[in-house]
Design a protein around this motif. Sequence first.
Motif, PDB file in Angstrom:
ATOM      1  N   GLY A 191      60.812  41.418 -96.953  1.00  0.00           N
ATOM      2  CA  GLY A 191      60.918  39.967 -96.946  1.00  0.00           C
ATOM      3  C   GLY A 191      61.327  39.403 -95.603  1.00  0.00           C
ATOM      4  N   ASP A 192      61.050  40.143 -94.534  1.00  0.00           N
ATOM      5  CA  ASP A 192      61.452  39.749 -93.176  1.00  0.00           C
ATOM      6  C   ASP A 192      60.346  38.881 -92.556  1.00  0.00           C
ATOM      7  N   VAL A 193      60.451  37.566 -92.782  1.00  0.00           N
ATOM      8  CA  VAL A 193      59.419  36.648 -92.312  1.00  0.00           C
ATOM      9  C   VAL A 193      59.310  36.655 -90.792  1.00  0.00           C
ATOM     10  N   GLU A 194      60.449  36.702 -90.108  1.00  0.00           N
ATOM     11  CA  GLU A 194      60.429  36.687 -88.636  1.00  0.00           C
ATOM     12  C   GLU A 194      59.698  37.897 -88.090  1.00  0.00           C
ATOM     13  N   LYS A 195      59.934  39.049 -88.685  1.00  0.00           N
ATOM     14  CA  LYS A 195      59.268  40.260 -88.222  1.00  0.00           C
ATOM     15  C   LYS A 195      57.769  40.199 -88.523  1.00  0.00           C
ATOM     16  N   VAL A 196      57.419  39.714 -89.700  1.00  0.00           N
ATOM     17  CA  VAL A 196      56.004  39.555 -90.040  1.00  0.00           C
ATOM     18  C   VAL A 196      55.340  38.598 -89.053  1.00  0.00           C
ATOM     19  N   HIS A 197      56.023  37.500 -88.729  1.00  0.00           N
ATOM     20  CA  HIS A 197      55.491  36.528 -87.768  1.00  0.00           C
ATOM     21  C   HIS A 197      55.301  37.169 -86.394  1.00  0.00           C
ATOM     22  N   HIS A 198      56.283  37.919 -85.969  1.00  0.00           N
ATOM     23  CA  HIS A 198      56.219  38.580 -84.662  1.00  0.00           C
ATOM     24  C   HIS A 198      55.028  39.535 -84.595  1.00  0.00           C
ATOM     25  N   LEU A 199      54.856  40.329 -85.639  1.00  0.00           N
ATOM     26  CA  LEU A 199      53.778  41.316 -85.648  1.00  0.00           C
ATOM     27  C   LEU A 199      52.404  40.650 -85.784  1.00  0.00           C
ATOM     28  N   ALA A 200      52.342  39.587 -86.547  1.00  0.00           N
ATOM     29  CA  ALA A 200      51.060  38.926 -86.789  1.00  0.00           C
ATOM     30  C   ALA A 200      50.620  38.048 -85.638  1.00  0.00           C
ATOM     31  N   VAL A 201      51.592  37.453 -84.941  1.00  0.00           N
ATOM     32  CA  VAL A 201      51.257  36.476 -83.905  1.00  0.00           C
ATOM     33  C   VAL A 201      51.462  37.038 -82.508  1.00  0.00           C
ATOM     34  N   VAL A 202      52.658  37.483 -82.234  1.00  0.00           N
ATOM     35  CA  VAL A 202      52.986  37.935 -80.884  1.00  0.00           C
ATOM     36  C   VAL A 202      52.264  39.227 -80.547  1.00  0.00           C
ATOM     37  N   LYS A 203      52.307  40.198 -81.467  1.00  0.00           N
ATOM     38  CA  LYS A 203      51.688  41.498 -81.193  1.00  0.00           C
ATOM     39  C   LYS A 203      50.256  41.585 -81.686  1.00  0.00           C
ATOM     40  N   LYS A 204      49.743  40.484 -82.210  1.00  0.00           N
ATOM     41  CA  LYS A 204      48.342  40.433 -82.649  1.00  0.00           C
ATOM     42  C   LYS A 204      48.022  41.488 -83.702  1.00  0.00           C
ATOM     43  N   ASN A 205      49.032  41.854 -84.473  1.00  0.00           N
ATOM     44  CA  ASN A 205      48.824  42.831 -85.536  1.00  0.00           C
ATOM     45  C   ASN A 205      48.071  42.149 -86.677  1.00  0.00           C
ATOM     46  N   HIS A 236      49.670  41.978-100.531  1.00  0.00           N
ATOM     47  CA  HIS A 236      49.878  42.743-101.763  1.00  0.00           C
ATOM     48  C   HIS A 236      51.353  43.124-101.925  1.00  0.00           C
ATOM     49  N   LEU A 237      51.916  43.662-100.860  1.00  0.00           N
ATOM     50  CA  LEU A 237      53.273  44.190-100.932  1.00  0.00           C
ATOM     51  C   LEU A 237      54.311  43.087-101.064  1.00  0.00           C
ATOM     52  N   ALA A 238      54.094  41.962-100.386  1.00  0.00           N
ATOM     53  CA  ALA A 238      55.014  40.834-100.514  1.00  0.00           C
ATOM     54  C   ALA A 238      54.997  40.279-101.939  1.00  0.00           C
ATOM     55  N   CYS A 239      53.822  40.238-102.559  1.00  0.00           N
ATOM     56  CA  CYS A 239      53.711  39.763-103.939  1.00  0.00           C
ATOM     57  C   CYS A 239      54.411  40.713-104.909  1.00  0.00           C
ATOM     58  N   ALA A 240      54.189  41.993-104.730  1.00  0.00           N
ATOM     59  CA  ALA A 240      54.758  42.977-105.655  1.00  0.00           C
ATOM     60  C   ALA A 240      56.273  43.069-105.548  1.00  0.00           C
ATOM     61  N   THR A 241      56.798  42.800-104.353  1.00  0.00           N
ATOM     62  CA  THR A 241      58.252  42.902-104.150  1.00  0.00           C
ATOM     63  C   THR A 241      58.953  41.553-104.249  1.00  0.00           C
ATOM     64  N   GLY A 242      58.181  40.499-104.495  1.00  0.00           N
ATOM     65  CA  GLY A 242      58.781  39.209-104.773  1.00  0.00           C
ATOM     66  C   GLY A 242      59.356  38.489-103.574  1.00  0.00           C
ATOM     67  N   HIS A 243      58.560  38.314-102.519  1.00  0.00           N
ATOM     68  CA  HIS A 243      59.010  37.601-101.319  1.00  0.00           C
ATOM     69  C   HIS A 243      58.092  36.403-101.065  1.00  0.00           C
ATOM     70  N   PRO A 244      58.325  35.290-101.777  1.00  0.00           N
ATOM     71  CA  PRO A 244      57.439  34.129-101.643  1.00  0.00           C
ATOM     72  C   PRO A 244      57.389  33.550-100.226  1.00  0.00           C
ATOM     73  N   ASP A 245      58.466  33.675 -99.438  1.00  0.00           N
ATOM     74  CA  ASP A 245      58.441  33.162 -98.063  1.00  0.00           C
ATOM     75  C   ASP A 245      57.400  33.901 -97.226  1.00  0.00           C
ATOM     76  N   VAL A 246      57.324  35.210 -97.436  1.00  0.00           N
ATOM     77  CA  VAL A 246      56.326  35.997 -96.716  1.00  0.00           C
ATOM     78  C   VAL A 246      54.929  35.656 -97.223  1.00  0.00           C
ATOM     79  N   VAL A 247      54.796  35.529 -98.534  1.00  0.00           N
ATOM     80  CA  VAL A 247      53.497  35.162 -99.118  1.00  0.00           C
ATOM     81  C   VAL A 247      53.028  33.822 -98.552  1.00  0.00           C
TER      82      VAL A 247
END
Length: 260
Positions: free
Chosen positions: A58-72, A86-97
């Motif tokens: 549920g680490d939105v900042e890390k997801v943002h960093h990897l998706a935007v800054v590192k072009k992951n 898939h994983l954010a939905c299954a683990t219940g992290h609506p902020d990440v979703v």
Amino acid sequence: MKKLFSFGDKSSLPVTSSVRDGFGLLRREKRTVARSSREGYTIRDKDLRNIHRAACLGDVEKVHHLAVVKKNSINSRDKMHRTALHLACATGHPDVVSFLADRNCQLNLYDQEARTPLMKAVQCQEESCVTILLEHGADPNCMDYNGNTALHYAAAGQNVSIVEKLLSYDVDIEGRNKEDLTPILVAVAGNKQQIVQFLLERGANIHAIDIYKRTALMLAVTYECTDIVKLLLQKGINIFLEAEWGWTAEEYATINGFNV
């Protein structure tokens, strides 16, 4: 209540057979149709990329960093073909979703079991995640390997609100999986009385039959769903129809020792 089924000689009736349930699993007739409605993923660190780990936590900042800054790529797969969504939905992290959906990730990709993120959110009863996905355009009529839609998964669960939400997005209330089970038949066999009642109120076909020509009433007596049997009888279900091997609901009641 009047006794509607009489019990005759059981010796002439075939023994209970094994059938496949609505989720493609071989079950004895006495066992529940649906798997756990809270079934998540088995998550092993070695199967994940960094963005998947962050999504699971549920680490939105890390997801943002990897998706935007590192072009992951936000649509990259782990070793089990799951995306971060898939994983954010299954683990219940609506902020990440919400973040992933806002970044226009692909909403309807399949994991290795042909489940979309929406199916997984429904299966894990993560209503907030379900809402976000639907609002961003996720397709509720996608099917898994066994022909189940998100509504089949919702019918196997406990949350009427999720069922209502899916229906508001035009999911097919009469959708059939590979066993010809509609969502209401899945709910009946799983003894989900509130969901059965709600689906009937929303117009679900009480006379639907599965691949073996079993009616909702036959399934209800097979799985000993007393309250659902009463509900179906009150709603006027046909008690005289015969299944593929010639059994009526009365005979299903007899072989299962079920008394109404």
